[in-house]
Design a protein around this motif. Structure first.
Motif, PDB file in Angstrom:
ATOM      1  N   LEU A  34       0.518  -1.248  -0.241  1.00 47.60           N
ATOM      2  CA  LEU A  34      -0.257   0.309  -0.290  1.00 47.60           C
ATOM      3  C   LEU A  34       1.408   1.038  -0.102  1.00 47.60           C
ATOM      4  N   GLN A  35       2.182   1.113   0.844  1.00 45.95           N
ATOM      5  CA  GLN A  35       3.038   2.131   1.032  1.00 45.95           C
ATOM      6  C   GLN A  35       3.519   2.534  -0.584  1.00 45.95           C
ATOM      7  N   GLY A  36       3.771   1.521  -1.016  1.00 44.63           N
ATOM      8  CA  GLY A  36       4.033   1.879  -2.847  1.00 44.63           C
ATOM      9  C   GLY A  36       3.730   2.214  -3.421  1.00 44.63           C
ATOM     10  N   LYS A  46       7.486   7.683   0.459  1.00 43.87           N
ATOM     11  CA  LYS A  46       8.396   6.287   0.189  1.00 43.87           C
ATOM     12  C   LYS A  46       9.359   6.614   1.685  1.00 43.87           C
ATOM     13  N   GLU A  47       9.498   8.024   2.392  1.00 39.52           N
ATOM     14  CA  GLU A  47      10.779   8.020   3.103  1.00 39.52           C
ATOM     15  C   GLU A  47       9.776   7.224   4.553  1.00 39.52           C
ATOM     16  N   LYS A  51       4.968   0.117   9.205  1.00 40.71           N
ATOM     17  CA  LYS A  51       4.265  -0.085   9.710  1.00 40.71           C
ATOM     18  C   LYS A  51       3.960   1.030  10.240  1.00 40.71           C
ATOM     19  N   THR A  52       4.644   2.700  10.095  1.00 39.39           N
ATOM     20  CA  THR A  52       3.850   3.991  10.226  1.00 39.39           C
ATOM     21  C   THR A  52       3.111   4.432   9.574  1.00 39.39           C
ATOM     22  N   PHE A  53       3.847   4.081   7.565  1.00 40.95           N
ATOM     23  CA  PHE A  53       2.671   4.238   7.164  1.00 40.95           C
ATOM     24  C   PHE A  53       1.185   2.947   7.140  1.00 40.95           C
ATOM     25  N   GLY A  54       1.238   1.984   7.936  1.00 35.34           N
ATOM     26  CA  GLY A  54      -0.054   1.437   7.484  1.00 35.34           C
ATOM     27  C   GLY A  54      -1.007   2.164   8.893  1.00 35.34           C
ATOM     28  N   GLN A  55      -0.495   1.725  10.237  1.00 37.19           N
ATOM     29  CA  GLN A  55      -1.390   2.529  11.074  1.00 37.19           C
ATOM     30  C   GLN A  55      -1.530   4.080  10.577  1.00 37.19           C
ATOM     31  N   PHE A  56      -1.212   4.970   9.926  1.00 40.23           N
ATOM     32  CA  PHE A  56      -1.743   6.143   9.534  1.00 40.23           C
ATOM     33  C   PHE A  56      -2.494   6.145   8.519  1.00 40.23           C
TER      34      PHE A  56
END
Length: 133
Positions: A34-36, A46-47, A51-56
């Motif tokens: 999902l981040q990609g 990208k930065e 896991k942080t992105f997923g939680q966000f």
């Protein structure tokens, strides 16, 4: 609250709440995927750590869904949040050549799931632009 307003908020709010909660305990590999995808529309993602992105992502979706479903939250505030979120989703759609056909608008098979964000944007704008009750 008008019935038309309740329908707009209820449908989109329930959808986003369900979508966000469905991502809550996803494996890191799902968050990486999902981040990609998100980074094609918003390169700064990208930065982030996956896991942080997923939680966000799941918290954002669930929070916006909750805003839409909460009757005492103004329709304009809920509409602005929905429009901003769905515009971010559409940036992924329009900035990824695999999502659209050669005309850059109509979805490919891969782009169909993201193209639904057009209706989320329309609902958000309708909530923002409705006259005061």
């Amino acid at each position: 609250m008008r019935l038309s307003n309740a329908i707009l908020r209820g449908v989109s709010g329930a959808y986003l709440l369900q979508s966000g909660l469905g991502k809550k305990d996803a494996p890191t590999e799902v968050y990486e995927h999902l981040q990609g995808m998100a980074a094609t529309g918003i390169p700064q993602f990208k930065e982030w750590d996956a896991k942080t992105f997923g939680q966000f992502l799941w918290i954002s979706e669930a929070a916006i869904g909750g805003l839409l479903l909460t009757p005492f939250v103004s329709k304009r505030l809920a509409g602005i949040a929905l429009t901003a979120f769905s515009a971010g989703m559409l940036s992924m759609y329009f900035n990824n050549d695999q999502m659209t056909q050669e005309d850059g608008i109509r979805p490919t098979q891969e782009g169909t799931p993201l193209s639904k964000d057009v209706w989320l944007t329309a609902i958000g704008l309708a909530l923002v632009l409705q006259s005061k009750d």
